[in-house]
Design a protein around this motif. Structure first.
Motif, PDB file in Angstrom:
ATOM      1  N   LEU A  47      58.694  38.300   3.750  1.00 26.52           N
ATOM      2  CA  LEU A  47      57.822  39.567   3.523  1.00 26.52           C
ATOM      3  C   LEU A  47      56.605  39.011   4.264  1.00 26.52           C
ATOM      4  O   LEU A  47      55.847  38.093   3.605  1.00 26.52           O
ATOM      5  N   LYS A  49      55.830  46.501   1.767  1.00 23.89           N
ATOM      6  CA  LYS A  49      56.164  45.130   1.838  1.00 23.89           C
ATOM      7  C   LYS A  49      57.316  44.940   3.237  1.00 23.89           C
ATOM      8  O   LYS A  49      57.227  44.063   3.869  1.00 23.89           O
ATOM      9  N   ASN A  50      57.955  46.055   3.147  1.00 21.93           N
ATOM     10  CA  ASN A  50      59.280  46.089   4.382  1.00 21.93           C
ATOM     11  C   ASN A  50      58.642  46.933   5.708  1.00 21.93           C
ATOM     12  O   ASN A  50      59.365  47.071   6.707  1.00 21.93           O
ATOM     13  N   LYS A  51      57.387  47.580   5.849  1.00 25.85           N
ATOM     14  CA  LYS A  51      56.839  48.369   6.770  1.00 25.85           C
ATOM     15  C   LYS A  51      57.928  49.148   7.464  1.00 25.85           C
ATOM     16  O   LYS A  51      58.190  49.350   8.454  1.00 25.85           O
ATOM     17  N   GLN A  52      58.139  49.992   6.518  1.00 27.67           N
ATOM     18  CA  GLN A  52      59.341  51.074   6.615  1.00 27.67           C
ATOM     19  C   GLN A  52      58.682  52.660   5.882  1.00 27.67           C
ATOM     20  O   GLN A  52      58.217  52.166   4.529  1.00 27.67           O
ATOM     21  N   ARG A  81      64.639  54.974   2.406  1.00 28.26           N
ATOM     22  CA  ARG A  81      64.689  54.887   0.761  1.00 28.26           C
ATOM     23  C   ARG A  81      64.262  55.929   0.478  1.00 28.26           C
ATOM     24  O   ARG A  81      63.109  56.612   0.680  1.00 28.26           O
ATOM     25  N   GLU A 110      57.685  49.114  -1.747  1.00 32.17           N
ATOM     26  CA  GLU A 110      58.765  48.562  -0.672  1.00 32.17           C
ATOM     27  C   GLU A 110      58.338  49.335   0.374  1.00 32.17           C
ATOM     28  O   GLU A 110      58.724  48.345   1.385  1.00 32.17           O
ATOM     29  N   CYS A 151      53.943  40.551  -3.853  1.00 30.78           N
ATOM     30  CA  CYS A 151      55.168  39.823  -3.194  1.00 30.78           C
ATOM     31  C   CYS A 151      55.671  38.802  -4.273  1.00 30.78           C
ATOM     32  O   CYS A 151      55.163  38.716  -5.324  1.00 30.78           O
TER      33      CYS A 151
END
Length: 586
Positions: free
Chosen positions: A326, A162-165, A133, A159, A193
């Motif tokens: 999540l 939460k998404n571990k990215q 992102r 983000e 969340c």
């Protein structure tokens, strides 16, 4: 931005200065009132990114700050690592002011001199190409309209969490001190969340597990690397295992998450490559497996490199709990319910601590490391295991990709207060991470004043690639032990004798280099010498380096690497290798 970074646990940012980042540095840095965030300088932008990756591994989130393009683009290697390993790292870059974005090419841009168009989005596109992102924050579009840059920064960082990215954010330099609509941060991280688990079916899953446990005599938990950023779930799982006396093993990628000295821990399992005493129990006695938080897609190096020898991968009586919501809230709900159940504890006795010889499956065995033996990759892990068994302090291992990485899988690791006692880059998403990772670990050990030691295991190829980071160990007054396995070549994957494989020179004097960083060093050729000096290093401050003259021959390789090379040769149709592999696996 400072409030958001601190909300997500960020106390440090790793970075390199630059003109387009100057306003960000001024705004974020700690001021005379003690407000702000400490910005730790790195030797280059790639290492800043690697340190931010290590920060994400240890602290749960990582933050990196660079200038526009010339600073951010070198971080793409670290960003690729973060994507691959599932690390929530926020890469922040300064950018031209909004008023500067026009048809005039300015410095820092990638712009061929024959082009009719100035390109300002190359960095955004480069990070986006990695599947991340990306966004450039925007200021006020029309007079009287609200500036939402602060809100957007929070939304993008959340983000990542939460998404571990990883995410990539460019901040125009004229927006840093612009007024923005204030935001009210949530009370806790849990509140970002949707609240509790929204996936239905918890009762059905728990009932299914209870039915299978009722029929099992030797159940086991198999734990994956998606647990590494979820302390609550890790605690629940170990509490469940302890309460009902159920043993557990980890995947290779989850090594270091749990105490391998715990009575219920069977170590890291990976089929024929497993060198721990738990392998025989797993393959011959276990009758039911609960597979928790492993990767959704099969990964070859995590399932014995696709050799077909990974018994858990093909185990029929297995419940898969991958975690689909999540922050794995569905798995938390399952184990909270399981902890309430009336389950009779199972009978389990830990496998006897026989040497690795019985489990090396007829390859040249790893004998116990005798004091007068030459020290090399073939007995390095056993030597370090002997030292760790005698030392109450925890060693936090940081092996570099290469022979050091494969040899490290035979290490038996204690639980670290940091949450990780074996920290590396198992997907090879990027090379040269060990020292930037070790810097973060050493800083945390020092700041928390805990009885642990950062131990880097690295070849000369990897060492030369990143040794400029040593200046920050000196500046930070951090303590580290570096095991420098010197064979003067890039050995792993070597396919010839060309100059490209020769990463060092016999005349190189590593001791003079370490002395320049005010460190201490010694060459050790025997196991006895190594043990004596390693113990001395553990009591020393600053940089300690142990030079081990390694021989790039098969007899000196670790069992894991011997097995992998034999498998590759058999797949290539070499008759003797095919015969030897069949003898091992049938």
């Amino acid at each position: 931005m400072s409030d958001v970074i601190r909300f997500f646990g960020g106390q440090y940012i790793y970075g390199v200065g630059g003109d387009f980042a100057a306003n960000l540095i001024a705004a974020l840095s700690v001021n005379e009132h003690g407000e702000g965030i400490q910005i730790n300088p790195s030797s280059n932008e790639m290492h800043a990114g690697f340190s931010a990756c290590a920060q994400a591994e240890v602290d749960g989130m990582g933050f990196c700050l660079t200038t526009y393009m010339v600073g951010s683009l070198p971080c793409t290697s670290a960003a690729a690592l973060a994507v691959t390993e599932g690390l929530p790292v926020v890469f922040i870059s300064g950018a031209p002011a909004e008023s500067e974005v026009n048809q005039v090419a300015i410095h820092h841009t990638i712009h061929p001199n024959a082009s009719w168009k100035a390109e300002y989005d190359n960095a955004l596109e480069a990070f986006s190409a990695l599947g991340m992102r990306v966004e450039r924050l925007q200021g006020q579009r029309v007079e009287g309209h609200p500036n939402l840059a602060g809100q957007r920064f929070y939304q993008i960082v959340s983000e990542a969490y939460k998404n571990k990215q990883p995410v990539f954010i460019e901040v125009p330099r004229d927006q840093v001190f612009a007024k923005t609509q204030p935001i009210k941060l949530p009370s806790t991280l849990d509140d970002i969340c949707c609240g509790s688990n929204i996936l239905a079916g918890t009762e059905l899953i728990v009932d299914n597990i209870l039915d299978k446990l009722a029929q099992a005599k030797a159940p086991m938990l198999y734990l994956g690397d998606r647990l590494k950023h979820n302390e609550k779930l890790k605690h629940l799982i170990i509490s469940f295992a302890d309460k009902f006396n159920i043993p557990y093993a980890t995947t290779w990628f989850a090594k270091g998450l749990f105490d391998e000295y715990a009575p219920l821990c069977l170590g890291a399992y990976n089929g024929i490559f497993t060198q721990t005493t738990g392998r025989e129990y797993i393959e011959q006695q276990v009758d039911y497996v609960i597979d928790i938080a492993t990767s959704i897609f099969p990964q070859d190096s995590n399932i014995a490199f696709g050799t077909g020898t990974h018994k858990i991968e093909r185990f029929d009586n297995k419940t898969l709990l991958k975690g689909g919501s999540l922050l794995e809230k569905d798995l938390i709900a399952i184990f909270e319910r399981l902890m309430e159940q009336n389950i009779s504890p199972f009978e389990f006795t830990a496998p006897s601590q026989r040497g690795l010889t019985a489990l090396s499956l007829q390859l040249e065995s790893n004998e116990l490391a005798r004091g007068d033996d030459d020290i090399d990759f073939n007995n390095l892990a056993q030597t370090l295991n002997d030292l760790q068994a005698q030392d109450a302090s925890t060693y936090v291992y940081l092996p570099e990709v290469g022979n050091s990485y494969f040899a490290s899988y035979s290490l038996k690791v204690r639980q670290s207060i940091l949450g990780r006692s074996w920290l590396t880059n198992p997907w090879y998403g990027a090379m040269g991470t060990a020292l930037p990772y070790a810097r973060v670990v050493a800083q945390r050990i020092k700041s928390q004043q805990i009885a642990e030691r950062a131990v880097v295991i690295i070849g000369d190829g990897g060492f030369h690639f990143q040794l400029n980071e040593l200046i920050h160990f000196l500046k930070d007054k951090s303590d580290v032990t570096i095991v420098y396995m010197r064979n003067n070549v890039f050995h792993l994957g070597k396919s010839g004798d060309g100059a490209i494989y020769h990463c060092n020179d016999s005349e190189f004097d590593v001791h003079s280099l370490v002395k320049a960083y005010q460190g201490d060093s010694k060459t050790c050729t025997s196991v006895g010498e190594f043990k004596a000096y390693f113990k001395a290093c553990s009591q020393q401050t600053g940089i300690s380096l142990i030079e081990v003259p390694a021989k790039p021959i098969e007899a000196r390789q670790s069992n894991e690497l011997k097995l992998l090379n034999l498998y590759i040769k058999s797949q290539n149709g070499q008759a003797e290798a095919v015969k030897a592999w069949q003898a091992l696996t049938q």
